[in-house]
Design a protein around this motif. Structure first.
Motif, mmCIF file in Angstrom:
data_model
loop_
_atom_site.group_PDB
_atom_site.id
_atom_site.type_symbol
_atom_site.label_atom_id
_atom_site.label_comp_id
_atom_site.label_asym_id
_atom_site.label_seq_id
_atom_site.Cartn_x
_atom_site.Cartn_y
_atom_site.Cartn_z
ATOM 1 N N ALA A 76 29.514 46.169 47.890
ATOM 2 C CA ALA A 76 30.777 46.829 48.220
ATOM 3 C C ALA A 76 31.604 45.872 49.060
ATOM 4 O O ALA A 76 31.110 44.849 49.550
ATOM 5 C CB ALA A 76 30.528 48.133 48.969
ATOM 6 N N GLY A 77 32.882 46.195 49.246
ATOM 7 C CA GLY A 77 33.747 45.365 50.066
ATOM 8 C C GLY A 77 33.612 45.694 51.535
ATOM 9 O O GLY A 77 32.742 46.463 51.949
ATOM 10 N N SER A 78 34.518 45.131 52.336
ATOM 11 C CA SER A 78 34.494 45.357 53.786
ATOM 12 C C SER A 78 35.330 46.554 54.192
ATOM 13 O O SER A 78 35.290 46.986 55.339
ATOM 14 C CB SER A 78 35.029 44.112 54.499
ATOM 15 N N GLY A 79 36.127 47.085 53.252
ATOM 16 C CA GLY A 79 37.029 48.188 53.564
ATOM 17 C C GLY A 79 38.471 47.738 53.692
ATOM 18 O O GLY A 79 39.398 48.487 53.394
ATOM 19 N N ILE A 80 38.665 46.495 54.133
ATOM 20 C CA ILE A 80 40.002 45.921 54.279
ATOM 21 C C ILE A 80 39.989 44.526 53.677
ATOM 22 O O ILE A 80 39.162 43.689 54.049
ATOM 23 C CB ILE A 80 40.440 45.859 55.757
ATOM 24 N N ALA A 81 40.900 44.254 52.748
ATOM 25 C CA ALA A 81 40.953 42.949 52.101
ATOM 26 C C ALA A 81 41.116 41.841 53.138
ATOM 27 O O ALA A 81 41.976 41.921 54.017
ATOM 28 C CB ALA A 81 42.101 42.907 51.097
ATOM 29 N N GLY A 82 40.276 40.831 53.030
ATOM 30 C CA GLY A 82 40.333 39.711 53.961
ATOM 31 C C GLY A 82 39.422 39.854 55.162
ATOM 32 O O GLY A 82 39.240 38.889 55.912
ATOM 33 N N ASN A 83 38.856 41.040 55.377
ATOM 34 C CA ASN A 83 37.883 41.230 56.453
ATOM 35 C C ASN A 83 36.501 40.798 55.987
ATOM 36 O O ASN A 83 36.122 41.027 54.833
ATOM 37 C CB ASN A 83 37.833 42.684 56.907
ATOM 38 N N LYS B 146 38.262 48.304 42.057
ATOM 39 C CA LYS B 146 39.655 48.121 41.664
ATOM 40 C C LYS B 146 40.641 48.267 42.813
ATOM 41 O O LYS B 146 41.798 47.896 42.686
ATOM 42 C CB LYS B 146 40.014 49.133 40.561
ATOM 43 N N ILE B 147 40.195 48.800 43.942
ATOM 44 C CA ILE B 147 41.085 49.030 45.080
ATOM 45 C C ILE B 147 40.847 47.962 46.130
ATOM 46 O O ILE B 147 39.701 47.691 46.521
ATOM 47 C CB ILE B 147 40.868 50.436 45.670
ATOM 48 N N ALA B 148 41.919 47.345 46.619
ATOM 49 C CA ALA B 148 41.819 46.289 47.630
ATOM 50 C C ALA B 148 40.981 46.761 48.815
ATOM 51 O O ALA B 148 41.144 47.876 49.309
ATOM 52 C CB ALA B 148 43.212 45.878 48.094
ATOM 53 N N GLY B 149 40.087 45.897 49.239
ATOM 54 C CA GLY B 149 39.151 46.236 50.308
ATOM 55 C C GLY B 149 37.786 46.609 49.785
ATOM 56 O O GLY B 149 36.810 46.640 50.540
ATOM 57 N N ASN B 150 37.708 46.882 48.481
ATOM 58 C CA ASN B 150 36.418 47.235 47.892
ATOM 59 C C ASN B 150 36.285 46.638 46.496
ATOM 60 O O ASN B 150 35.886 47.302 45.549
ATOM 61 C CB ASN B 150 36.230 48.750 47.841
ATOM 62 N N ILE B 151 36.660 45.358 46.394
ATOM 63 C CA ILE B 151 36.562 44.625 45.130
ATOM 64 C C ILE B 151 35.637 43.424 45.327
ATOM 65 O O ILE B 151 35.777 42.670 46.289
ATOM 66 C CB ILE B 151 37.943 44.131 44.656
ATOM 67 N N ILE B 152 34.691 43.276 44.409
ATOM 68 C CA ILE B 152 33.782 42.129 44.397
ATOM 69 C C ILE B 152 33.957 41.414 43.067
ATOM 70 O O ILE B 152 33.850 42.030 42.001
ATOM 71 C CB ILE B 152 32.305 42.555 44.551
ATOM 72 N N LYS B 153 34.215 40.109 43.135
ATOM 73 C CA LYS B 153 34.354 39.323 41.916
ATOM 74 C C LYS B 153 33.315 38.214 41.905
ATOM 75 O O LYS B 153 33.179 37.461 42.867
ATOM 76 C CB LYS B 153 35.762 38.716 41.812
ATOM 77 N N LEU B 154 32.560 38.140 40.815
ATOM 78 C CA LEU B 154 31.567 37.081 40.616
ATOM 79 C C LEU B 154 32.118 36.120 39.573
ATOM 80 O O LEU B 154 32.515 36.540 38.484
ATOM 81 C CB LEU B 154 30.244 37.673 40.131
ATOM 82 N N THR B 155 32.140 34.836 39.916
ATOM 83 C CA THR B 155 32.704 33.825 39.032
ATOM 84 C C THR B 155 31.704 32.705 38.830
ATOM 85 O O THR B 155 31.115 32.206 39.791
ATOM 86 C CB THR B 155 34.000 33.242 39.628
ATOM 87 N N ALA B 156 31.512 32.300 37.588
ATOM 88 C CA ALA B 156 30.636 31.174 37.243
ATOM 89 C C ALA B 156 31.383 30.291 36.242
ATOM 90 O O ALA B 156 31.609 30.711 35.106
ATOM 91 C CB ALA B 156 29.325 31.672 36.647
#
Length: 306
Positions: free
Chosen positions: A73-80, A257-267
């Motif tokens: 999950a994200g941190s709750g706030i984008a950039g935190n 899909k909502i900022a603060g709770n988005i995880i992106k995996l890139t390879a």
């Protein structure tokens, strides 16, 4: 003492192997937790002259092993910075903050960080320093995505400690992996119907106890994984040809899909093994093993929390 009374605190060490003294504000919200409090080699003395019977032995290479999972999950706030960020850093990831936008984690090949872990088994307190580990990422449709951690740390004598009231405010509620919450899976530009994916960073974690130095090190890394998704005919996308040619392809997954709770995996560069067929409730699935290759270096898996 009660088995459900387990608490874990973790904090980055300033000096390797020196207790960083984590507090309740450094609480880690873990699931599926297990500890081997005295993982050791048993050294027999192999004495003679006393006839038959068991030999006296001593414990050597005392270390502590901890496994557990953190919900993706994200941190709750984008950039935190997410509260589990310290665990990723202790598994050989750097942490880069883009204020108000995202926090990016990618592998390093030097300058590895370590954490001090306070593991409370009710009032038995295990103070574990110099801990480093390995990470496996699991996303499966219909379930909660999880980071699976396995840490090795330096043993110290167990003491009595008051059970902490941990602060978990830095942990956000997870989302079920499904079509609504997991909007994107791309492999070589192909948008497949993903059933599950796992990524194992393959850190070689080595404990050593030598004269003048006791340490846990990450000595190598070979990331691998596996994914399963709905098969299409080869006219739509020919993964057999990609495997045959050894073509390196890009892969990415976005969960949330909502900022603060988005995880992106890139390879950026993935080699696939020969696809296998699998039956999933009458549907044909591809079951494909993955090898993650660095592109410019230390970038074979990038985790972006935004």
């Amino acid at each position: 003492m009660q088995f459900r009374q387990i608490a874990i605190l973790a904090k980055i060490e300033t000096t390797y192997g020196t207790d960083a003294a984590p507090t309740a504000s450094n609480g880690i919200l873990l699931a599926d937790v297990n500890i081997e409090p005295m993982n050791a080699d048993k050294i027999s003395r192999n004495l003679v002259g006393k006839g038959l019977g068991a030999q006296a032995a001593m414990l050597a290479n005392l270390q502590v092993k901890i496994t557990g999972a953190v919900e993706i999950a994200g941190s709750g706030i984008a950039g935190n910075i997410p509260a589990y960020g310290v665990l990723l850093r202790a598994c050989g990831f750097s942490e880069t903050v883009d204020t108000g936008v995202s926090v990016k984690y990618q592998p390093v090949s030097a300058g590895y960080e370590a954490i001090s872990i306070y593991f409370y088994m009710d009032e038995n307190l295990h103070k574990i320093s110099g801990a480093r580990g390995n990470l496996t990422i699991n996303l499966k449709a219909g379930e909660i995505g999880k980071y699976q951690f396995e840490f090795t740390g330096l043993f110290s004598d167990i003491v009595v400690g008051a059970f902490p009231k941990s602060d978990f405010s830095g942990f956000s509620a997870p989302l079920i992996v499904n079509s609504e919450n997991t909007p994107s899976f791309l492999v070589d530009g192909y948008s497949g119907a993903l059933e599950e994916i796992s990524i194992n960073m393959g850190n070689q974690v080595v404990f050593s106890d030598r004269i003048n130095r006791r340490s846990v090190k990450i000595n190598d890394r070979k990331a691998s994984g596996n994914c399963k998704f709905e098969a299409e005919n080869v006219g739509v996308k020919d993964f057999f040809d990609i495997a045959k040619r050894g073509t390196q392809i890009a892969l990415e997954v976005t969960h949330g899909k909502i900022a603060g709770n988005i995880i992106k995996l890139t390879a950026p560069k993935v080699e696939i093994d020969a696809p296998k067929y699998e039956d999933s409730n009458g549907e044909i699935m591809y079951d494909i093993a993955l090898s993650f290759i660095p592109d410019t270096g230390d970038d074979e898996i990038i985790i972006t929390v935004k």
